[in-house]
Each structure stands twice: as C-alpha cells, then as structure tokens.
Design an enzyme around this catalytic site. Structure first.
Site: not given
Length: 183
Positions: A63, A71, A76, A80, A106
């Site tokens: 995680d 973000n 974003h 990514d 995530d």
C-alpha cells in the site's frame, strides 16, 4: 453463394464477432489498464490455483503511503507515474516465479511460488521507496508491505494469507514510513 445461405450465415458471423469481443473484454478486465498487472479478479483466480500447488508460496500486500498527497501536490499524471512505477517494481521483484496485481487504487498484491528464487522482502521494500522520476522531478514515495508465508498458516487459503499480510502491513505502517519490512 445464394441468398438463403448468406441469410443463414449472417447471424452466425454476428455471434462469432460478439463472442470474440466479449472474450477480449473479459481478458482485458483481468488486467489493469494503467499498469498491465492483473486485477483483483485475475489475481484471485490464478492465486487460488497456485496456493494448491505451492505450499511454500509467499503472499505480499503493498500500500502506498500518503498517495493522496502525490496527486494533490503534483497532479494526477504524477500519481499515475507513481502507480506505474510501483507496479513495475513489484512485478520485477516477483519475477518469473510470481504474479503481481493491482487490487485497486494504490493497493497491490503479489504471490511468489518459491521465495528462494525471489529477492528478500527487504529488497522489495527498498525498491518501493526509491523516488520516481516524473516531469524532470524526483517524487519521493513510500510504501508499506506485509508478507505472509503460506507455510505459516494452519490451512493455507488466499483469504487467510491476505488477512495475515494485511495485518503485517498495518503493523509496518505503525512503525514508521521507512521501517516497513515486517514479516
């Protein structure tokens, strides 16, 4: 070809095309479009079979820590890039003896059939903490990982292995962002 033969063939061709498209959609649904890793469904299906054959397998949950901040701060596209890098690092660690998946957001998982043929868990944690290059900047990232050896479970099952790995992952989170090698 005469008209009745053509008329009879059209529905068969239509069904064949439809079946092909449906099969393709199902196969792509088992792969995450951003990372190329298995999705939860694809991972679960393959892992259930591996657990039956490989009693020494190792299950891993990963995680990303504070991913929302990436973000929010960098956008974003940067998020990514972090997701894609994490996926690549996990897949590389699992290698030919494992399967990696993006479970969603995530959160990632992997299973390796024989941990003796895979780098030690600390090597994965170290790789997951390397910064990600994006737009000419290095983005600091951190991840927590939890590991479960199937041999440590009374009755090996994917559910129990993921639960144990999840418990280990949250224990690692409790010990700080850079001390995440709990087994």
């Amino acid at each position: 070809m005469d008209l009745p033969a053509i008329t009879a063939a059209v529905p068969a061709v239509g069904w064949a095309v439809h079946s092909g498209l449906l099969a393709r959609r199902l196969s792509t649904a088992r792969r995450d479009p951003l990372t190329g890793l298995h999705t939860r469904a694809g991972f679960t299906a393959r892992t259930e079979r591996i657990i039956q054959r490989c009693p020494n397998a190792l299950v891993v949950l990963v995680d990303l820590d504070d991913f929302k901040a990436v973000n929010d701060t960098h956008g974003h596209a940067a998020g990514d890039a972090v997701i894609a890098s994490t996926a690549s690092r996990l897949a590389t660690w699992a290698g030919r003896h494992g399967i990696a998946a993006r479970l969603g957001g995530d959160e990632f998982a992997a299973i390796v059939t024989d941990p003796a043929h895979t780098p030690v868990p600390a090597a994965l944690v170290s790789a997951l903490h390397r910064p990600v290059l994006h737009g000419g900047s290095l983005l600091p990232i951190a991840a927590s990982a939890g590991f479960c050896h199937l041999a440590d479970l009374p009755q090996p099952s994917l559910t129990d292995a993921l639960t144990a790995a999840d418990t280990a992952m949250y224990a690692a989170k409790g010990h700080g962002r850079r001390n995440n090698t709990h087994h």
